[in-house]
Design a protein around this motif. Structure first.
Motif, short mmCIF file in Angstrom:
data_model
loop_
_atom_site.label_atom_id
_atom_site.label_comp_id
_atom_site.label_asym_id
_atom_site.label_seq_id
_atom_site.Cartn_x
_atom_site.Cartn_y
_atom_site.Cartn_z
N ALA A 254 0.83 -1.21 0.00
CA ALA A 254 0.00 0.00 0.00
C ALA A 254 0.86 1.25 0.00
O ALA A 254 0.54 2.24 -0.68
N ALA A 255 1.97 1.23 0.73
CA ALA A 255 2.88 2.39 0.76
C ALA A 255 3.53 2.59 -0.61
O ALA A 255 3.62 3.73 -1.10
N ALA A 256 3.97 1.52 -1.24
CA ALA A 256 4.61 1.62 -2.55
C ALA A 256 3.66 2.19 -3.59
O ALA A 256 4.07 2.98 -4.46
N GLU A 257 2.40 1.78 -3.53
CA GLU A 257 1.41 2.29 -4.50
C GLU A 257 1.20 3.79 -4.38
O GLU A 257 0.78 4.45 -5.34
N ARG A 258 1.50 4.33 -3.20
CA ARG A 258 1.31 5.77 -2.96
C ARG A 258 2.63 6.53 -2.98
O ARG A 258 2.70 7.68 -2.55
N ASN A 259 3.68 5.85 -3.43
CA ASN A 259 5.01 6.45 -3.50
C ASN A 259 5.49 6.96 -2.15
O ASN A 259 6.17 8.00 -2.06
N ILE A 260 5.11 6.26 -1.10
CA ILE A 260 5.56 6.60 0.25
C ILE A 260 6.83 5.82 0.53
O ILE A 260 6.84 4.58 0.48
N ASN A 261 7.90 6.52 0.82
CA ASN A 261 9.18 5.87 1.04
C ASN A 261 9.22 5.17 2.41
O ASN A 261 8.87 5.77 3.43
N VAL A 262 9.60 3.91 2.38
CA VAL A 262 9.80 3.14 3.60
C VAL A 262 11.30 2.83 3.72
O VAL A 262 11.87 2.23 2.80
N PRO A 263 11.99 3.30 4.78
CA PRO A 263 11.45 3.88 6.00
C PRO A 263 11.54 5.40 6.08
O PRO A 263 11.29 5.97 7.14
N GLY A 264 11.92 6.07 4.98
CA GLY A 264 12.13 7.52 5.04
C GLY A 264 10.90 8.28 5.48
O GLY A 264 10.99 9.26 6.23
N GLU A 265 9.70 7.85 4.99
CA GLU A 265 8.46 8.54 5.35
C GLU A 265 7.55 7.70 6.25
O GLU A 265 6.67 8.25 6.92
N LEU A 266 7.76 6.41 6.24
CA LEU A 266 6.90 5.52 7.02
C LEU A 266 7.71 4.29 7.45
O LEU A 266 8.33 3.63 6.61
N SER A 267 7.72 4.01 8.74
CA SER A 267 8.36 2.80 9.25
C SER A 267 7.32 1.69 9.40
O SER A 267 6.17 1.96 9.80
N VAL A 268 7.73 0.46 9.10
CA VAL A 268 6.82 -0.69 9.20
C VAL A 268 7.55 -1.83 9.91
O VAL A 268 8.67 -2.17 9.54
N ILE A 269 6.89 -2.41 10.91
CA ILE A 269 7.44 -3.56 11.60
C ILE A 269 6.39 -4.66 11.65
O ILE A 269 5.19 -4.37 11.79
N GLY A 270 6.82 -5.90 11.49
CA GLY A 270 5.89 -7.03 11.51
C GLY A 270 6.08 -7.91 12.73
O GLY A 270 6.67 -7.50 13.73
N PHE A 271 5.57 -9.14 12.62
CA PHE A 271 5.66 -10.09 13.74
C PHE A 271 5.69 -11.50 13.14
O PHE A 271 4.84 -11.82 12.32
N ASP A 272 6.65 -12.31 13.53
CA ASP A 272 6.79 -13.74 13.20
C ASP A 272 8.15 -14.08 12.61
O ASP A 272 8.67 -15.15 12.83
N ASP A 273 8.72 -13.19 11.78
CA ASP A 273 9.97 -13.45 11.07
C ASP A 273 9.87 -14.69 10.19
O ASP A 273 10.71 -15.59 10.25
N ILE A 274 8.83 -14.72 9.35
CA ILE A 274 8.75 -15.78 8.36
C ILE A 274 9.86 -15.55 7.32
O ILE A 274 10.37 -14.44 7.18
N GLU A 275 10.24 -16.59 6.61
CA GLU A 275 11.39 -16.51 5.71
C GLU A 275 11.22 -15.42 4.65
O GLU A 275 12.18 -14.73 4.28
N LEU A 276 9.99 -15.23 4.15
CA LEU A 276 9.76 -14.24 3.10
C LEU A 276 10.06 -12.82 3.56
O LEU A 276 10.31 -11.93 2.73
N SER A 277 10.02 -12.57 4.88
CA SER A 277 10.26 -11.20 5.37
C SER A 277 11.66 -10.71 5.04
O SER A 277 11.91 -9.50 5.01
N ARG A 278 12.58 -11.64 4.74
CA ARG A 278 13.94 -11.25 4.36
C ARG A 278 14.01 -10.76 2.92
O ARG A 278 14.95 -10.08 2.54
N TYR A 279 13.02 -11.11 2.10
CA TYR A 279 13.14 -10.93 0.65
C TYR A 279 12.16 -9.93 0.05
O TYR A 279 12.24 -9.64 -1.14
N VAL A 280 11.23 -9.39 0.85
CA VAL A 280 10.39 -8.31 0.35
C VAL A 280 11.24 -7.05 0.29
O VAL A 280 12.36 -7.00 0.79
N TYR A 281 10.69 -6.01 -0.35
CA TYR A 281 11.45 -4.75 -0.43
C TYR A 281 10.64 -3.62 0.18
O TYR A 281 9.52 -3.38 -0.24
N PRO A 282 11.25 -2.92 1.14
CA PRO A 282 12.51 -3.27 1.80
C PRO A 282 12.33 -4.45 2.73
O PRO A 282 11.21 -4.74 3.16
#
Length: 340
Positions: A254-282
């Motif tokens: 959703a942030a990428a679709e609105r050209n919102i820079n992560v983490p420059g304009e918005l920080s995002v943190i998740g929960f679980d540390d599934i393997e895919l979390s290493r390979y999304v951008y950022p």
């Protein structure tokens, strides 16, 4: 399909002797054993697991009930359980309920009818009938991920409340004060614990939480995407704590679709540390646990219970969470230049 009597006829011995060879219940001569093995190979004979389990009173199988095998969390959890069981001579029957209470109850009945030696139940929904059924189960059982009301069984889970507290405190330490929380379905115990950790950290920092900054959705990327779309219109927060990594992926989209820079304009943190979390951008900063290790702990606890069924007190293993720092979190936007 060949039977044990066919093997006996080809080997020229009684089927009782064949049974002794297969089950190692009585010594036989080397010559007899070789005859039986040769007949088994020639006939491509497969011993009946049902018959052997009735004799041994064990099926060497474990049932695993998960709500959604598409979610990488449960896929990684199942792998850990399967690896540990395989090393100990057990097979795992995986049942995926697709978050459907009726399927959950049906699969539970099927597993118990197959006389499994043990059962692992991972995060079922708030279904009263299923909870009642689980409360009546006499098969050794381990619950993974969260406690189930009225079900007296061994438990393995991460400290959800403390993990959410650490995630929120991480954002606060980066200077964020306008922090939103997107959690899973409000009625689930996991969501309630993680929301409690979020509120504890915010209260400790004396930061008020506005009602519109707390949203709920499914534990899915589409759910996170839809919820984030609401938050990112108009006055947006500077940080979002996603109730699991899948929700976090939706937030990043959703942030990428609105050209919102992560983490420059918005920080995002998740929960679980599934393997895919290493390979999304950022790459997603998240509250980590070794999901495979969690599965292995659950399997080890279950196998211990199977080996000592008379042990009465239910055991709990609570896994301590940790922050896994990646590139999706950074200082509050107006502080960003001071950190570069």
């Amino acid at each position: 399909m060949a039977t044990i009597k066919d093997v006996a006829a080809l080997a020229g011995i009684s089927y009782t002797t064949v049974s002794h060879v297969l089950n190692k219940t009585r010594p036989v001569s080397e010559q007899v054993r070789l005859k039986v093995e040769a007949a088994i190979i020639e006939l491509d004979y497969v011993p009946s697991a049902v018959a052997r389990s009735l004799k041994a009173r064990s099926t060497a199988t474990i049932g695993l009930l998960v709500p959604n095998s598409v979610n990488p969390y449960f896929a990684e959890l199942a792998r850990g359980i399967e690896d540990a069981c395989e090393r100990n001579g057990y097979c795992v029957i995986l049942c995926n309920s697709d978050d459907n209470p009726q399927k959950q109850r049906s699969y539970l009945r099927v597993l118990l009818e197959k006389r499994i030696d043990g059962l692992v139940v991972a995060s079922v929904g708030e279904d009263a009938d299923l909870l009642q059924s689980l409360a009546c189960v006499r098969t050794p059982m381990v619950i993974v991920d969260r406690e189930l009301d009225g079900v007296d069984a061994d438990l393995v889970r991460i400290d959800h409340e403390q993990g959410a507290y650490l995630a929120t405190r991480h954002l606060l330490e980066l200077g964020h004060r306008d922090i939103a929380y997107i959690g899973g379905p409000a009625e689930t115990g996991v969501t309630q614990l993680r929301l409690a950790g979020f509120h504890r950290a915010m209260a400790e920092a004396e930061v008020a939480v506005r009602a519109q900054r707390v949203l709920h959705c499914d534990f899915t990327s589409p759910g996170g995407h839809a919820a984030a779309a609401q938050l990112l219109e108009g006055e947006r927060p500077t940080a979002i704590f996603a109730g699991n990594d899948m929700i976090g992926f939706g937030v990043l989209r959703a942030a990428a679709e609105r050209n919102i820079n992560v983490p420059g304009e918005l920080s995002v943190i998740g929960f679980d540390d599934i393997e895919l979390s290493r390979y999304v951008y950022p790459p997603l900063t998240t509250v980590g646990q070794s999901i495979r290790e969690l599965g292995e702990n659950a399997a080890a606890l279950l196998l211990s219970r199977i080996a000592s069924p008379r042990r009465t007190a239910a055991e709990q293993r609570i896994v301590a969470p940790r922050i896994v720092l990646r590139e999706s979190t950074g200082p509050r936007p107006d502080l960003f230049n001071d950190y570069r």
